[in-house]
Design a protein around this motif. Structure first.
Motif, PDB file in Angstrom:
ATOM      1  N   ILE A 166      90.246  69.205  17.758  1.00  0.00           N
ATOM      2  CA  ILE A 166      90.399  68.014  17.127  1.00  0.00           C
ATOM      3  C   ILE A 166      91.416  67.093  17.909  1.00  0.00           C
ATOM      4  CG2 ILE A 166      89.708  69.303  14.853  1.00  0.00           C
ATOM      5  CD1 ILE A 166      92.749  69.356  14.136  1.00  0.00           C
ATOM      6  N   PHE A 196      89.881  61.618  23.318  1.00  0.00           N
ATOM      7  CA  PHE A 196      89.791  61.239  21.501  1.00  0.00           C
ATOM      8  C   PHE A 196      90.045  59.830  21.174  1.00  0.00           C
ATOM      9  CE2 PHE A 196      90.444  65.768  22.035  1.00  0.00           C
ATOM     10  CZ  PHE A 196      89.879  66.325  21.176  1.00  0.00           C
ATOM     11  N   ASP A 212      89.540  62.596  15.067  1.00  0.00           N
ATOM     12  CA  ASP A 212      88.863  63.913  14.744  1.00  0.00           C
ATOM     13  C   ASP A 212      89.921  64.581  13.947  1.00  0.00           C
ATOM     14  OD1 ASP A 212      86.612  63.160  16.109  1.00  0.00           O
ATOM     15  OD2 ASP A 212      86.870  64.606  17.540  1.00  0.00           O
ATOM     16  N   GLN A 213      91.207  64.689  14.322  1.00  0.00           N
ATOM     17  CA  GLN A 213      92.127  65.533  13.329  1.00  0.00           C
ATOM     18  C   GLN A 213      92.121  64.923  11.885  1.00  0.00           C
ATOM     19  OE1 GLN A 213      96.003  65.013  15.054  1.00  0.00           O
ATOM     20  NE2 GLN A 213      96.918  66.381  13.604  1.00  0.00           N
ATOM     21  N   ARG A 215      89.602  63.556  10.288  1.00  0.00           N
ATOM     22  CA  ARG A 215      88.586  64.121   9.829  1.00  0.00           C
ATOM     23  C   ARG A 215      88.726  65.506   9.242  1.00  0.00           C
ATOM     24  NH1 ARG A 215      85.763  61.593  13.798  1.00  0.00           N
ATOM     25  NH2 ARG A 215      85.567  59.667  13.383  1.00  0.00           N
ATOM     26  N   TYR A 216      89.282  66.382  10.237  1.00  0.00           N
ATOM     27  CA  TYR A 216      89.538  67.489   9.879  1.00  0.00           C
ATOM     28  C   TYR A 216      90.418  68.011   8.520  1.00  0.00           C
ATOM     29  CZ  TYR A 216      91.432  72.399  10.639  1.00  0.00           C
ATOM     30  OH  TYR A 216      91.825  73.721  10.404  1.00  0.00           O
TER      31      TYR A 216
END
Ligand code: SF4
Ligand code: FES
Length: 235
Positions: A166, A196, A212-213, A215-216
């Motif tokens: 992520i 990213f 991405d982080q 979203r995680y």
């Protein structure tokens, strides 16, 4: 609680604590390279050697992953312990002569280090990145690949899974040698060669975390993504 004897002194220790945890409480200096207090022990570098009396015989053991037992006797500063740590440091130094974290520990343990040119950032296989990713971040984008039957690799190595990562950068922060590189270029973060896209803070506009982080985090906390796009300074 159990009673153990460290360098001739009786002390109380928590059951199932490690030798290293107890020596650290007593401010006994034991070198380590693969240990982190917030991570499970790995026992990779072997620098934390101590002597433990087992069945009447003194034997070397790695203190970071050896749990104490009632009436266990431990020596942290014997000639054998010093010799073992120095030999381990020598071997590490011959393998990674330009990597500063290795040079530093080698010098501390009495190894003569030369004036090697350049600064190396080798992976010393301490496993800190793998354990941080799995145990702290909860992602497991890194795995330790060892040699073994059915494995077509010459040397152990760290394997990166781009589909799982992520981009949080925890591995880069924890890596003691600088092997894990993290670069920031405009609105991008590059780590393990994966690019990213960074999210901009909706208040100050600063790029502060990979999308991405966020979203995680949104997925595991059920907080909507839109509520996570404010940086910590602007909250
Ligand atoms: S990449 Fe860094 S943290 Fe990961 S095993 Fe190698 S030296 Fe350790
Ligand atoms: S710190 Fe114990 S083996 Fe590395």
């Amino acid at each position: 609680m159990v009673t153990i004897v460290i360098d001739g002194h009786k002390v109380k220790a928590k059951e199932s604590s490690t030798i290293l945890e107890n020596t650290q409480e007593l401010n006994i200096d034991i070198p380590t390279l693969c240990h982190h207090t917030d991570l499970s022990p790995f026992g990779a570098c072997r620098l934390c050697a101590v002597e433990v009396k087992t069945n009447g015989k003194w034997q070397l053991a790695t203190s970071c992953n050896t749990p104490v037992e009632h009436e266990m006797e431990i020596r942290t500063d014997s000639d054998l312990v010093k010799e073992s740590r120095k030999l381990t440091a020598e071997l590490l130094y011959y393998k990674y002569p330009t990597t500063e974290a290795v040079r530093e520990v080698a010098r501390k343990l009495g190894v003569q280090t030369g004036e090697e040119k350049g600064e190396g950032h080798d992976c010393i296989l301490c496993g800190l990145c793998v354990r941080t990713c799995r145990e702290i971040v909860g992602v497991s984008a890194l795995t330790f690949q060892d040699r073994g039957r059915g494995r077509d690799i010459d040397e152990p190595k760290i394997e990166f899974d781009p589909n799982t990562c992520i981009g949080c950068g925890s591995c880069a922060y924890v890596c003691p040698t600088g092997y894990v590189k993290m670069e920031a270029v405009d609105d991008k973060r590059i780590i393990w060669n994966k690019v990213f896209k960074m999210a901009a803070c909706k208040v100050c506009g600063r790029f502060f975390a990979p999308e991405d982080q966020l979203r995680y985090i949104s997925r595991i906390t059920d907080v909507p993504f839109s509520e996570l796009t404010t940086c910590t300074s602007c909250r």
